[in-house]
Design a protein around this motif. Sequence first.
Motif, short mmCIF file in Angstrom:
data_model
loop_
_atom_site.label_atom_id
_atom_site.label_comp_id
_atom_site.label_asym_id
_atom_site.label_seq_id
_atom_site.Cartn_x
_atom_site.Cartn_y
_atom_site.Cartn_z
N ALA A 251 0.83 -1.21 0.00
CA ALA A 251 0.00 0.00 0.00
C ALA A 251 0.86 1.25 0.00
O ALA A 251 0.58 2.22 -0.72
CB ALA A 251 -0.93 -0.01 1.21
N HIS A 252 1.92 1.24 0.81
CA HIS A 252 2.82 2.40 0.88
C HIS A 252 3.46 2.67 -0.48
O HIS A 252 3.51 3.83 -0.93
CB HIS A 252 3.89 2.14 1.94
CG HIS A 252 5.03 3.09 1.90
ND1 HIS A 252 4.91 4.42 2.30
CD2 HIS A 252 6.32 2.94 1.49
CE1 HIS A 252 6.07 5.02 2.15
NE2 HIS A 252 6.94 4.15 1.65
N GLN A 255 0.98 3.94 -3.18
CA GLN A 255 0.70 5.37 -2.99
C GLN A 255 1.87 6.21 -3.48
O GLN A 255 1.68 7.23 -4.16
CB GLN A 255 0.42 5.65 -1.51
CG GLN A 255 0.21 7.12 -1.18
CD GLN A 255 -1.05 7.67 -1.80
OE1 GLN A 255 -2.15 7.18 -1.56
NE2 GLN A 255 -0.92 8.71 -2.62
N ARG A 256 3.06 5.78 -3.16
CA ARG A 256 4.26 6.54 -3.52
C ARG A 256 4.54 6.51 -5.01
O ARG A 256 4.86 7.54 -5.61
CB ARG A 256 5.46 5.97 -2.75
CG ARG A 256 6.78 6.63 -3.06
CD ARG A 256 7.86 6.05 -2.18
NE ARG A 256 9.18 6.41 -2.63
CZ ARG A 256 10.31 5.91 -2.13
NH1 ARG A 256 10.25 5.03 -1.16
NH2 ARG A 256 11.48 6.27 -2.61
N GLY A 259 0.55 6.90 -6.94
CA GLY A 259 -0.31 7.98 -6.50
C GLY A 259 -1.73 7.55 -6.24
O GLY A 259 -2.66 8.36 -6.32
N PRO A 261 -4.46 5.61 -3.60
CA PRO A 261 -4.68 5.14 -2.22
C PRO A 261 -5.39 3.79 -2.21
O PRO A 261 -6.58 3.70 -1.91
CB PRO A 261 -5.55 6.26 -1.62
CG PRO A 261 -6.34 6.76 -2.80
CD PRO A 261 -5.45 6.63 -4.01
#
Length: 269
Positions: A251-252, A255-256, A259, A261
Motif C-alpha cells: 500500500a505504501h 501510494q508513492r 499515487g 490510495p
Amino acid sequence: MKTVCVFDSGVGGLSVLRALLADMPEVRFIYLADSAHAPYGERGADWVRQRSERIVNRLRESFAPDAIVVACNTATALAIDHLRQAHHDLPFIGVEPALKPAALQSRTGQVGVMATRGTLGSERFAALRQRLEHHGQPPVDFHCVACDGLADAIERDDQAAIETLCRHYVGDIMGMAPAGQPVDTLVLGCTHYPFATEPLRASAGPGVRLVETGVPVARRTREVLRLTALSPTRPAQSATLLTTGQPAALAHLAQRWLGLPLQPQTWAC
C-alpha cells in the motif's frame, strides 16, 4: 469490461501497472505481488516455472482474465513459453530487457544492461542478445551485469542499499566499454529498477539514457485486447492489489509510485 491479471515476484511490476493504467484505465486490472517469494531472479529455472504456473492457475480460477501480463523479466525469460503451451487459450504478454530500442537509441554503440542473474542466464535473453549483436543494425555491444540484491533492496525500500548498489553496478558497466566509446544507454532489465531511477541517473551521469519496458508492454496489451482508442472522458485509474507478503508495504509503495490510495489484500497462493 476486460479483465487483465498482472503478476510479478514483488513490487517491481508496479512500474508496468503504472503504464497499463495510464493507457487503459477502462480495463479492470488485478495485480499480484508475490512478495513472500521475492526475488525470483536468484532462484532456479524449474522453481520459477512451477511458481508461475501455480500463480496463473489461481488467477484463472479467481478472476477469469482476458489476458495475463507477466510483469517480471525473470518469469518471462524462464516461464512464459511454458505458460503459453499450458494455457494456449489465454494470451500472455511478457516483459524483456529493451535491447532493441536501446540499440537504436545509442550513439556510441555501447549499451549497458542491468538485470537479474536469472534473466541474463536464460536462453531467451542469450538469443535476443546474439541476434542484435551479430545481425542488428546498427552494430552494438551489450555490457551486462547481474545486479544481485538490487531488486530485493527496492522491494524493502532500503534507500541506502539502493544507492550503494546502483553506484556499484553502474560503475561496473561503465568500466566495460572501450576507451573513447562510453556507454550512453542503460537498459533497466528488471521491472523493479525503474523505481531506482534517481540513484541510477546520479551514478550514470546526465548523458546516459535509461530505457525501460512499461510503455511498450501497455501498447502490446492494448493490441492483444483489441481495444479502440479511449474517448476524451477517461475513467478514473484503479486496480485491485493482492500480495503474498505484507499488505501495508505494498500500500505504501502503491501510494508513492502510482499515487493511488489502494488497500491491498493478502492472498494465499
